[in-house]
Design an enzyme around this catalytic site. Structure first.
Site, short mmCIF file in Angstrom:
data_model
loop_
_atom_site.label_atom_id
_atom_site.label_comp_id
_atom_site.label_asym_id
_atom_site.label_seq_id
_atom_site.Cartn_x
_atom_site.Cartn_y
_atom_site.Cartn_z
N SER A 348 0.84 -1.20 0.00
CA SER A 348 0.00 0.00 0.00
C SER A 348 0.88 1.26 0.00
O SER A 348 1.63 1.47 -0.94
CB SER A 348 -0.95 -0.04 1.20
OG SER A 348 -2.00 0.89 1.05
N GLU A 449 -1.45 14.07 13.35
CA GLU A 449 -1.51 15.41 12.78
C GLU A 449 -0.87 15.44 11.40
O GLU A 449 -1.44 15.96 10.43
CB GLU A 449 -0.80 16.41 13.71
CG GLU A 449 -1.51 16.65 15.03
CD GLU A 449 -2.73 17.54 14.88
OE1 GLU A 449 -2.83 18.21 13.84
OE2 GLU A 449 -3.56 17.55 15.80
N HIS A 510 -7.46 -6.06 0.64
CA HIS A 510 -6.30 -5.17 0.54
C HIS A 510 -5.10 -5.69 1.32
O HIS A 510 -3.96 -5.53 0.91
CB HIS A 510 -6.70 -3.78 1.02
CG HIS A 510 -5.62 -2.75 0.92
ND1 HIS A 510 -4.92 -2.52 -0.24
CD2 HIS A 510 -5.09 -1.90 1.86
CE1 HIS A 510 -4.02 -1.57 -0.04
NE2 HIS A 510 -4.10 -1.18 1.22
#
Length: 530
Positions: A348, A449, A510
């Site tokens: 990925s 963040e 996946h």
């Protein structure tokens, strides 16, 4: 200050103004201070008498009487609830983009209203905003009447069915769905899923009046200052390291990646090692069993390095997160470990980083194995809610007195409100750790963040590299039930990796390497041992 004043001031500005104007205008019309005939949308007065306020008041006004009062209250509830969620979550740092979305939906509602002779547009305007939220959070579980629970993608259609049964307002619901879908398709679907250009962008003058907010909310989920990896990590002075990439774009210094090495005394020092990089939210520990199996069964024996990407696992946290940055981190790891050439495996996000490494530095790569990802624009559908997952993880609150078992149970309960799949929640919660040296507070090993801020540009998009190719042997392993490697991606894959083959693992999603680990391991070993 009263509780009402406190609540009112905490409502995001656009939602507060919209809700206040809707309630105020409707109540003033109810008591007769505003003439209803001047508030509704009518083409003749608008075009021939230049009563230019009508498109605005038609969206804000709703006639109040005993038969419509409940419907008005429901509209206000949906307006407040879903406009607030969009403005405070998805558009939290982009108020100009949210204003432009409201403006776009309003203009389209007015155009359809004029064409179809619809005098009141509160219903379609509210539903258009609700529809956008539901599309952006389609897998989130919502609770409706009588405790019924279903995915958010179905909510607009449930409301349409309810309006068909309880009132004659289904045409207004259909218009709202049409308007919301038009915005979502032009803004999100067409660029990310179909690979086209962005068809609507917020004009610069709106951005000037409503500029993007820099930074973000800090608190739980933000790594403590000075965090350092606790396992093996690169050593050495990297001061002054810079890599110029394009005119005027200078990457910051690479980070010292944490890794786990699998080897024994029988390892053949002449055989190129294998570097393995996990996907988003993952860590090197995800590859522990496979790392041991790869080392044991490669012929000759190879050293296996399972690596934590920046902002993941035990590797340092940094504000920057892009594939270019990740590649420079890997190049620095090569130098630190004295590796001249290696075979690479990436899943990925890690697969895209490894693809870029092979394309930019082909001399460093012997063979490449890319797991369920392609170099095409965008990502598979299961990644559409990742920004929401990150936001949800930031909002989790856990007492420092809790044990790690209690903390993960509480985190699971809080995430269950947003994420339906238990296996996905369990995977995310593996990143929750207790910092005993910092007062027992809980934190996330991943940099929420930075990942949220850089997701759309740094993770969801693969860099465009015209003219670059990797001629070495390359194996793409895709899940048969996954949509991350589509048939239309094959031409680009063959262009960038002309010596590549693509294998689909039946019944795998996946996470091919965990769902079908035996089949996956066999494919990898056969390829490495050729």
């Amino acid at each position: 200050m009263s509780d009402f004043q406190t609540w009112y001031k905490q409502v995001p500005p656009f939602t507060r103004i919209w809700l206040t104007a809707t309630v105020g205008i409707s109540l003033l019309a109810k008591i007769g201070l505003l003439p209803i005939s001047y508030l509704i949308l009518q083409s003749a007065p608008f075009f021939y008498k230049l009563q230019l306020w009508r498109p605005m008041t038609a969206v804000l006004f709703y006639p109040l009487n005993p038969a419509t009062g409940f419907h008005f209250m429901m509209n206000c509830y949906f307006l407040y609830n879903y406009s607030l969620r969009l403005e405070s979550d998805h558009y939290k740092q982009k108020p100009g983009d949210y204003f432009f979305m409201l403006f776009f939906n309003w203009i389209l509602c007015v155009i359809v209203g004029l064409v179809m002779d619809l005098p009141i547009l509160m219903d379609p305007m509210v539903l258009s905003v609700l529809y956008v939220w539901c599309k952006l959070n389609k897998d989130v579980i919502v609770t409706f009447w009588f405790g019924t629970r279903f995915k958010a993608m179905y909510l607009p259609w449930v409301l349409l069915g309810m309006n068909m049964i309880l009132s004659s307002g289904s045409i207004f619901s259909l218009v709202g769905i049409f308007v919301g879908h038009a915005y979502y398709f032009l803004k999100f679907s067409y660029p990310s899923e179909l690979g086209g250009p962005a068809l609507i962008e917020t004009p610069f003058f709106i951005k000037r009046y409503f500029p993007d907010v820099q930074g973000g909310t800090h608190g739980f989920g933000v790594p403590p200052v000075g965090q350092r990896p606790v396992q093996q990590q690169q050593q050495g002075d990297m001061a002054g390291f810079r890599h110029a990439w394009g005119v005027g774009h200078t990457l910051g210094p690479p980070v010292a990646l944490s890794f786990t090495r699998y080897e024994n005394n029988a390892s053949d020092s002449n055989a190129p090692p294998v570097l393995v990089l996990h996907g988003l939210f993952g860590s090197k520990s995800n590859w522990n069993s496979l790392g041991k199996a790869f080392h044991k069964n490669t012929k000759p024996f190879r050293k296996i390095y399972a690596i934590d990407a920046r902002n993941h696992g035990d590797s340092p946290h940094t504000d920057e997160h892009s594939y270019d940055h990740m590649v420079e981190d890997l190049v620095q790891l090569y130098k630190t470990l004295g590796i001249d050439k290696a075979s690479i495996i990436g899943h990925s996000m890690g697969g895209r980083a490894m693809m870029l490494l092979a394309l930019k530095y082909p001399e460093l790569v012997e063979k490449a194995i890319i797991v369920d990802i392609s170099p095409s624009t965008g990502l598979g559908t299961s990644n559409t809610n990742i920004p929401l997952f990150l936001q949800s993880m930031k909002m989790i609150q856990i007492s420092p007195t809790a044990t790690i078992h209690q903390a993960r149970k509480l985190a699971d309960e809080q995430l269950a409100r947003i994420i339906a799949e238990k296996s996905l929640r369990d995977f995310l919660i593996t990143n929750l750790v207790k910092a005993e040296k910092e007062g027992g507070h809980f934190r996330w090993r991943i940099n929420l963040e930075a990942l949220e801020r850089n997701f759309n540009t740094g993770v969801a998009q693969f860099p465009q590299l015209a003219g670059r190719k990797f001629e070495g042997p390359t194996l793409f392993i895709a899940g048969g039930r996954s949509d991350y490697v589509k048939s239309e991606d094959v031409p680009l894959i063959k262009t960038l990796f002309p010596n590549s083959e693509i294998t689909y693992v039946k019944d795998a999603g996946h996470w091919v390497h965990s769902e079908k680990s035996t089949e996956f391991s066999k494919l990898v070993l056969n390829f490495l041992n050729e």
